[in-house]
Write a protein that holds these residues in place. Structure first.
Motif, mmCIF file in Angstrom:
data_model
loop_
_atom_site.group_PDB
_atom_site.id
_atom_site.type_symbol
_atom_site.label_atom_id
_atom_site.label_comp_id
_atom_site.label_asym_id
_atom_site.label_seq_id
_atom_site.Cartn_x
_atom_site.Cartn_y
_atom_site.Cartn_z
ATOM 1 N N VAL A 34 0.524 -2.816 -9.650
ATOM 2 C CA VAL A 34 1.714 -2.818 -8.815
ATOM 3 C C VAL A 34 3.049 -2.621 -9.649
ATOM 4 O O VAL A 34 3.787 -1.947 -9.411
ATOM 5 C CB VAL A 34 1.890 -4.346 -8.067
ATOM 6 N N GLY A 35 2.822 -3.240 -10.895
ATOM 7 C CA GLY A 35 4.011 -3.042 -12.017
ATOM 8 C C GLY A 35 3.947 -1.772 -12.219
ATOM 9 O O GLY A 35 5.271 -1.140 -12.629
ATOM 10 N N LEU A 36 2.986 -1.121 -12.148
ATOM 11 C CA LEU A 36 3.002 0.576 -12.828
ATOM 12 C C LEU A 36 3.821 1.247 -11.753
ATOM 13 O O LEU A 36 4.557 2.100 -12.088
ATOM 14 C CB LEU A 36 1.699 1.065 -13.104
ATOM 15 N N ALA A 37 3.335 0.868 -10.281
ATOM 16 C CA ALA A 37 3.857 1.628 -9.315
ATOM 17 C C ALA A 37 5.573 1.363 -9.352
ATOM 18 O O ALA A 37 6.222 2.327 -9.022
ATOM 19 C CB ALA A 37 3.446 1.078 -8.067
ATOM 20 N N SER A 38 6.027 -0.001 -9.659
ATOM 21 C CA SER A 38 7.375 -0.452 -9.592
ATOM 22 C C SER A 38 8.258 0.612 -10.395
ATOM 23 O O SER A 38 9.204 0.751 -10.240
ATOM 24 C CB SER A 38 7.199 -2.076 -9.831
ATOM 25 N N LEU A 39 7.500 0.702 -11.768
ATOM 26 C CA LEU A 39 8.117 1.054 -12.774
ATOM 27 C C LEU A 39 8.313 2.671 -12.370
ATOM 28 O O LEU A 39 9.396 3.258 -12.833
ATOM 29 C CB LEU A 39 7.413 1.262 -13.967
ATOM 30 N N SER B 183 0.750 -1.297 0.042
ATOM 31 C CA SER B 183 -0.067 -0.055 -0.013
ATOM 32 C C SER B 183 0.703 1.142 -0.131
ATOM 33 O O SER B 183 0.514 2.094 -0.718
ATOM 34 C CB SER B 183 -0.862 -0.032 1.271
ATOM 35 N N ALA B 184 1.760 1.220 0.879
ATOM 36 C CA ALA B 184 2.832 2.418 1.024
ATOM 37 C C ALA B 184 3.465 2.487 -0.453
ATOM 38 O O ALA B 184 3.737 3.725 -0.994
ATOM 39 C CB ALA B 184 3.819 2.014 2.025
ATOM 40 N N THR B 185 3.908 1.533 -1.045
ATOM 41 C CA THR B 185 4.589 1.638 -2.198
ATOM 42 C C THR B 185 3.665 2.151 -3.334
ATOM 43 O O THR B 185 4.228 3.287 -4.239
ATOM 44 C CB THR B 185 5.157 0.291 -2.577
ATOM 45 N N CYS B 186 2.624 1.701 -3.553
ATOM 46 C CA CYS B 186 1.571 2.098 -4.477
ATOM 47 C C CYS B 186 1.491 3.738 -4.187
ATOM 48 O O CYS B 186 1.147 4.617 -5.122
ATOM 49 C CB CYS B 186 0.250 1.553 -4.412
ATOM 50 N N LEU B 187 1.200 4.166 -2.788
ATOM 51 C CA LEU B 187 1.113 5.653 -2.601
ATOM 52 C C LEU B 187 2.038 6.392 -2.876
ATOM 53 O O LEU B 187 2.161 7.679 -3.518
ATOM 54 C CB LEU B 187 0.657 5.720 -0.973
ATOM 55 N N ALA C 8 6.392 -6.902 -14.540
ATOM 56 C CA ALA C 8 7.013 -6.117 -13.736
ATOM 57 C C ALA C 8 6.622 -6.044 -12.187
ATOM 58 O O ALA C 8 6.998 -5.871 -11.020
ATOM 59 C CB ALA C 8 7.334 -4.448 -13.793
ATOM 60 N N GLY C 9 5.133 -6.398 -11.999
ATOM 61 C CA GLY C 9 4.584 -6.410 -10.788
ATOM 62 C C GLY C 9 4.110 -7.644 -10.316
ATOM 63 O O GLY C 9 3.822 -7.699 -8.957
ATOM 64 N N ALA C 10 4.186 -8.559 -10.814
ATOM 65 C CA ALA C 10 3.841 -10.030 -10.357
ATOM 66 C C ALA C 10 4.522 -10.383 -9.323
ATOM 67 O O ALA C 10 3.870 -10.859 -8.366
ATOM 68 C CB ALA C 10 3.941 -11.054 -11.438
ATOM 69 N N GLY C 11 6.012 -10.509 -9.263
ATOM 70 C CA GLY C 11 6.675 -10.757 -8.368
ATOM 71 C C GLY C 11 6.316 -10.097 -7.128
ATOM 72 O O GLY C 11 6.300 -10.453 -6.042
ATOM 73 N N TRP C 12 6.361 -8.748 -7.196
ATOM 74 C CA TRP C 12 6.281 -7.848 -5.992
ATOM 75 C C TRP C 12 4.737 -8.072 -5.260
ATOM 76 O O TRP C 12 4.696 -8.047 -3.999
ATOM 77 C CB TRP C 12 6.382 -6.212 -6.178
ATOM 78 N N SER C 13 3.811 -8.071 -6.187
ATOM 79 C CA SER C 13 2.597 -8.524 -5.724
ATOM 80 C C SER C 13 2.237 -9.693 -4.933
ATOM 81 O O SER C 13 1.595 -10.036 -3.995
ATOM 82 C CB SER C 13 1.559 -8.419 -6.800
#
Length: 645
Positions: A576-581, A175-179, A553-558
């Motif tokens: 999550v992939g969009l957030a990671s990028l 949640s914090a990363t996406c924010l 990009a987000g699969a592993g982190w999610s």
């Protein structure tokens, strides 16, 4: 059979929003240019970051909206730069497919949120995702407001992760990363959503205090507050330290006068508000689990944002009510949850036949909703009509060949007062820059006023025209440094009052009928031609490649930091992939790695590989029952007690 049904549900959630947003570019009569008058602004900003790096995007702190670079919103250019590096498409190409890619991320994040709630079956989660991702809200956000569009899956994923964290499961870090990423994309909307999470934490506080058996931080209220606080704090820090420009409050023009209130009928508000109300009741009804009640409080507050904005507007404040409406994705999400609850309620109380009838009506309503979304999206205007696009494209080729700084003198009618287009400066500068190479776009600007005044190095003032002098003075400050570099100076018939009279008074100017060169090489004599709209096959390839990049990009982190079943965690993967990028792109740019080239490909691969490595360290199996809903009521969990929390 169950696996086949799950695959079909996932396919529908991915393909239906994609077909809706890509479909307009496969039919005739919808224009050549991409949708949205603000879209060319995002094109040239993204092109500059992709080709020259984030620091090449200049900050502008003045009040002239035409000259704003939105350097305090680096997220979208960073994502676009990464996608150009991997797919080989240009930023201008990608804006045709970005709405479809982001709509899928929205639909899947909404489905993941809905599916994490007790009592929502897999098919119900899919319907909730579809009605959100293919909604009028998304269609109108995609109508040029690409920063806002990109922030929407990020806050959806942040909200979903915060809700799962409140139940004692993983989610705070996600949640914090996406924010954080949301603040880098559009900090105003991110701050607004962080405020909603704080409100939810306060609503849960009495029950959390009453039922806690340890630290307050480990209660639902504490978990939500820490996720929101960490995300907002780190997001603002990243914005202040990493963005090319400091956060700028919207100008009075940007706040607008809610002149687009005519959009309200497009939302079919009576029906959607009724359905959303049913969704709120289904979540907040007495006897519901704390998990559902917390979701109800968050989504209800989110859905009420447009009403609050309307009240402020009615009180005389300049508030963009139409932007709040398109941001309120909780409205269609609640509508989907309400419809699902109605079908299940009828089946339980009136028997299978009534449930079947209700399901048929639900499918009909879904098809109608998709039809409304399609009609709204199909009817949005491209950023330029065919003739204007041809002229701007030809002008841009002329300026690029001249290889000099360029000044476009604008003097639109006085009826173009600030409530429309800042005397025409916004429309011409954005559209010309979008067609230029990035380096030339940075050397091209506008001058508001009289070309004869520019020739003697003076600004143009008209005290009798409200707002003219302030804007003219600001364009003059930007033009003045270019005058010693022998700039090309042009005027356009479409953006200059008295174009014919000016030509008659200046026989030395070169003209071709639709533009005139005040200073520079002779005007092009070729017939204006528009760039071709990309073929359907190219659009499909760019869409597929872009969606694959953000999902992987987000699969592993999610998978590592999310909660719920494997399907729910993978539902959040595109968001999550969009957030990671966004986050990785900012870090890479600060380390001197340009996201638009080979460095961008390497960064994307590192995000994917490290995320996959993190996923294999997950301590619980994907089929562990604790990962779906966490401790059920009655299991003695200290975080699940209390009616409010």
């Amino acid at each position: 059979m169950k696996r086949l049904l799950g695959a079909l549900v996932l396919t529908a959630v991915v393909l239906i929003p994609s077909l809706l947003f890509l479909g307009r570019y496969a039919i005739e009569g919808t224009g050549i240019a991409p949708v949205g008058s603000d879209t060319p602004q995002h094109v040239w900003r993204s092109s500059v970051v992709a080709d020259l790096g984030l620091d090449a995007l200049p900050a502008y702190d003045g009040g002239a909206h035409a000259l704003h670079t939105n350097a305090d919103r680096p997220g979208l250019p960073l994502v676009t730069a990464a996608l150009t590096a991997v797919t080989g498409a240009s930023a201008r190409d990608l804006v045709y497919v970005l709405p479809a890619v982001i709509a899928v991320a929205i639909a899947m994040a909404a489905a993941a949120l809905a599916g994490s709630l007790p009592g929502v079956p897999e098919w119900g989660a899919a319907i909730a995702g579809l009605v959100t991702g293919a909604s009028v809200h998304v269609a109108l956000a995609a109508n040029g407001y690409l920063d806002q569009l990109l922030v929407e899956p990020l806050v959806l994923a942040a909200g979903a992760a915060a809700l799962t964290a409140a139940a004692g499961r993983p989610g705070r870090a996600l949640s914090a990363t996406c924010l954080v990423a949301a603040f880098l994309v559009h900090w105003q909307f991110a701050m607004l959503f962080a405020g909603l999470l704080v409100v939810l934490a306060l609503v849960c506080l009495p029950a959390s205090v009453a039922s806690r058996q340890g630290s307050l931080v480990d209660t639902p209220s504490g978990r939500i507050a820490t996720a929101a606080g960490a995300g907002a704090g780190l997001g603002l820090l990243a914005l202040l330290v990493g963005a090319a420009g400091t956060p700028q409050l919207p100008t009075e023009f940007a706040r607008g006068r809610s002149g687009d209130r005519g959009q309200a009928p497009l939302y079919r508000l009576p029906a959607t508000v009724l359905a959303a109300g049913a969704g709120v009741v289904s979540l907040l009804a007495p006897g519901n689990t704390p998990v559902r009640r917390r979701a109800g409080w968050l989504l209800a507050a989110w859905a009420l944002l447009p009403a609050g904005a309307a009240l402020l507007y009615a009180a005389g404040l300049a508030v963009p009510v139409q932007r709040m409406l398109s941001f309120a994705l909780a409205i269609p999400l609640l509508g989907g949850l309400g419809a699902i609850a109605a079908v299940r309620w009828l089946r339980a109380r009136a028997g299978p036949l009534a449930g079947t009838v209700a399901a048929v009506l639900l499918v009909a309503a879904l098809l109608g909703w998709l039809s409304v979304g399609w009609d709204v999206w199909r009817s949005r205007r491209p950023w330029s009509d065919g003739r204007r696009l041809a002229e701007v494209h030809t002008l841009s080729r002329y300026l690029a060949d001249a290889s000099s700084p360029a000044v476009i003198v604008v003097d639109s009618p006085a009826t173009d007062i600030r409530s429309t287009a800042e005397f025409g400066t916004i429309s011409v500068l954005r559209r010309v820059r979008a067609e230029l190479p990035p380096s030339q776009a940075l050397r091209t600007t506008v001058y508001l006023g009289d070309p004869d005044r520019l020739a003697v190095r003076r600004p143009t003032f008209r005290p009798d025209v409200p707002g003219f002098d302030d804007l003219s003075r600001e364009t003059w400050f930007v033009v003045q440094p270019l005058l010693d570099r022998d700039p090309v100076v042009v005027i356009l018939r479409s953006h200059f009052v008295g174009f014919g009279e000016a030509l008659h008074e200046h026989p030395g100017w070169s003209s071709n009928g639709w533009m005139a060169v005040v200073q520079g090489p002779p005007a092009p004599t070729v017939q204006p031609t528009s760039p071709a709209r990309p073929a359907a096959g190219a659009l499909a390839a760019w869409w597929a490649a872009s969606l694959a990049v953000v999902t992987l990009a987000g699969a592993g982190w999610s998978g590592r930091f999310g909660a719920g079943s494997l399907s729910l965690r993978m539902g959040a993967a595109p968001a999550v992939g969009l957030a990671s990028l966004v986050v990785a792109g900012l870090v890479a740019e600060r380390l001197g790695i340009r996201m638009g080239g080979t460095g961008g490909v390497i960064v994307v691969l590192v995000v994917m590989v490290v995320g996959a490595a993190a996923a294999v360290t997950r301590p619980l199996r994907a089929d562990d029952p604790r990962l779906r809903y966490g401790p059920e009521p009655g299991e003695g969990s200290p975080t699940e007690g209390g009616a409010g929390g």
